[in-house]
Structure formats: C-alpha cells, structure tokens
Design a protein around this motif. Sequence first.
Motif, mmCIF file in Angstrom:
data_model
loop_
_atom_site.group_PDB
_atom_site.id
_atom_site.type_symbol
_atom_site.label_atom_id
_atom_site.label_comp_id
_atom_site.label_asym_id
_atom_site.label_seq_id
_atom_site.Cartn_x
_atom_site.Cartn_y
_atom_site.Cartn_z
ATOM 1 N N TYR A 140 -52.277 24.173 64.862
ATOM 2 C CA TYR A 140 -53.187 25.085 65.537
ATOM 3 C C TYR A 140 -52.390 25.846 66.592
ATOM 4 O O TYR A 140 -51.809 25.247 67.508
ATOM 5 N N MET A 141 -52.342 27.183 66.455
ATOM 6 C CA MET A 141 -51.573 28.013 67.374
ATOM 7 C C MET A 141 -52.391 28.331 68.618
ATOM 8 O O MET A 141 -53.438 28.971 68.549
ATOM 9 N N ILE A 142 -51.915 27.850 69.771
ATOM 10 C CA ILE A 142 -52.564 28.144 71.040
ATOM 11 C C ILE A 142 -52.226 29.572 71.469
ATOM 12 O O ILE A 142 -53.062 30.298 72.003
ATOM 13 N N SER A 143 -50.984 29.961 71.230
ATOM 14 C CA SER A 143 -50.533 31.324 71.496
ATOM 15 C C SER A 143 -49.596 31.733 70.366
ATOM 16 O O SER A 143 -49.470 31.021 69.365
ATOM 17 N N ASN A 144 -48.934 32.862 70.517
ATOM 18 C CA ASN A 144 -48.005 33.301 69.479
ATOM 19 C C ASN A 144 -46.789 32.400 69.351
ATOM 20 O O ASN A 144 -46.094 32.425 68.332
ATOM 21 N N THR A 145 -46.489 31.614 70.365
ATOM 22 C CA THR A 145 -45.259 30.821 70.361
ATOM 23 C C THR A 145 -45.474 29.325 70.562
ATOM 24 O O THR A 145 -44.536 28.543 70.397
ATOM 25 N N VAL A 146 -46.680 28.891 70.925
ATOM 26 C CA VAL A 146 -46.932 27.472 71.215
ATOM 27 C C VAL A 146 -48.127 26.995 70.404
ATOM 28 O O VAL A 146 -49.128 27.706 70.279
ATOM 29 N N GLY A 147 -48.007 25.789 69.856
ATOM 30 C CA GLY A 147 -49.105 25.224 69.095
ATOM 31 C C GLY A 147 -49.077 23.712 69.118
ATOM 32 O O GLY A 147 -48.146 23.085 69.642
ATOM 33 N N VAL A 148 -50.113 23.106 68.586
ATOM 34 C CA VAL A 148 -50.179 21.650 68.405
ATOM 35 C C VAL A 148 -50.353 21.373 66.916
ATOM 36 O O VAL A 148 -50.910 22.187 66.179
ATOM 37 N N VAL B 266 -46.364 18.789 69.432
ATOM 38 C CA VAL B 266 -46.388 20.196 69.825
ATOM 39 C C VAL B 266 -45.302 20.951 69.078
ATOM 40 O O VAL B 266 -44.336 20.354 68.580
ATOM 41 N N MET B 267 -45.455 22.274 68.982
ATOM 42 C CA MET B 267 -44.450 23.108 68.348
ATOM 43 C C MET B 267 -44.180 24.332 69.212
ATOM 44 O O MET B 267 -45.028 24.786 69.987
ATOM 45 N N PHE B 268 -42.943 24.831 69.087
ATOM 46 C CA PHE B 268 -42.511 26.004 69.831
ATOM 47 C C PHE B 268 -41.844 26.968 68.856
ATOM 48 O O PHE B 268 -40.919 26.601 68.138
ATOM 49 N N GLY B 269 -42.342 28.205 68.822
ATOM 50 C CA GLY B 269 -41.803 29.209 67.926
ATOM 51 C C GLY B 269 -41.001 30.262 68.667
ATOM 52 O O GLY B 269 -41.290 30.593 69.828
#
Length: 283
Positions: free
Chosen positions: A209-217, A276-279
């Motif tokens: 689930y993308m919280i923003s364009n670059t951060v998600g869970v 968490v993920m970082f794009g």
Amino acid sequence: MKTSFKLLFVMTLLIQTIQAQETAKGIKDQGVKSHTHQHGCCQYKVIYLGGGFSNTNTNSNQRLYGKTTGITLNYSQTILRKPGFSIGFNIGGQYFNGNTNPFESSLPQPYLISNQISSTVTSSGDSKNSGYFIGVGPQFNIHFANHFVFSPIFQLGFLGTKQIETKATQTTLISGGAVADYNKSYVLVSQNESKISGVGFIPRARLTYMISNTVGVWTEVNYLMGQTAKKNTNTFEPKRDSDTQTVFSVPQMDAGTYTTTSSDAKYSALGLNFGVMFGFGGK
C-alpha cells in the motif's frame, strides 16, 4: 506448497476483479477512458525492509525446527514498465531463528526404577534453530486502486539452516536406605545436530500500500523450500530380564543401550512477513 499456490490464485482473481471495477468506473466518469495510477507505479528502484514469522511443515515426530521469527531485506528494480504493470528483478534475503522445544508435546514416559521416590522427564540441551536464505529472481507488479501494488516474486538461491542437538532426560530420586538418597539421570531420547546447506526456492505473494509516491507498507505470504535434512535419533532401552518387565534396578538402567534410527525430512516453511518500502529512481 499447494496452499501457497491456492492463495496466490485467489489473490490474482481478486486483483483482476478490482481492476475491472476501476476500469468500468473510469469509463463512466465524464469520458475518462482509462485508469490512471497515482501512487507507486513509477519507481524504478525499491527497497523492502521488514520481518515476520514462519513455521516449518514437519510433524512432531520428526522434531526438526519449528516456529521462527526473522528479518527480511530486498532490493527490486524495474526492467520493463507498462501502464498498470511492470516487470523487474528482486534480490535479497532473510535471517530467522527460534527456540522451539522439539519434545514439548511428545516427552517419553520415564522408566520405573526400584526404590524410586520420584521421577521426571525434561527436555534438556539447547534447542535453538537458525537459518538464512539469499536469492534472486523475477518480480511482477500489478498496480490497482491508485495505492495498491500486488507483486508475485520468485527467488532461487541458497538456504542454510541449523538446529543443534536436543535431548529428553529422565531424572529419578532413589531411596538410599541406610545411606543418603541420590539422583540418577538417563538420556531417554537424543537427536543429533541437524543442518541444511544448498539450493532453496521461495515464491512470495506481496501486497504493498503506497502512502506516498516513494513510501509504502507491505505484507506477504511466502513458502520457503530447501534441501533434505538428515536426522539420527538415539533411543534408550534398559537391560531387561524379560520382555514383560516394567520395573528396573539401577544396575539394569546403568547397563542400558541405545538404538539409532535415521530418517529424512525435507525442509519447507510457510511464512508471513510485513514491513515498509522506499522507492527512488523515478517520478
């Protein structure tokens, strides 16, 4: 393994249904002809960091491994990108460990000893187990509902695991009569150290689930498969005067012998991870 593929199939059908609904909605909204994904579709490089739980799919009689916790680190990079869909590769690994008691639900019964006062059987020795997996493979990304990315991932790599020797020990308090009471201990069952070292394979069904364009869970289910572990089990048997004897003297217990049986157990574990993920690397 069948469970993992069934879950993957169900999640794929769910995603296809949601995509169809979103497309139909877009067509109805004032001439909009296609769905525009707003978050998470344009990052070429992604780092996933997290942890989770796993449970090996071996029965209690095998007494191999068990429940573990661990950490996961993956790096993904897109190679081919289309509207709502992308393909790339995923490289990374995970480390896991646990402290499962292999005799917790199957402690052997103690032998009756002449002049005994009390007798107990406990699991002794360190039953810690640990392992790691490092792999690489393709990652497919399906973008839907503006914030979600469903990613089937398949990694082939190296799996190493270790569970050190475990024992079940009988401790009996013997009446000494004219002398002081004393304890006698006998290892009833022992299992040798078990190791796996070789090729491993893990399919993952990951939902982000993308919280923003670059951060998600994200969360995922996975199924780790590896090589076969060799297990040697040593079982104690006191010296008997007859096959029907049920109470043994201390000399008979001291003269007891061990029977060794060998078996194989192929490693497999069902896991649940989240993090968490970082794009980065793209708009």
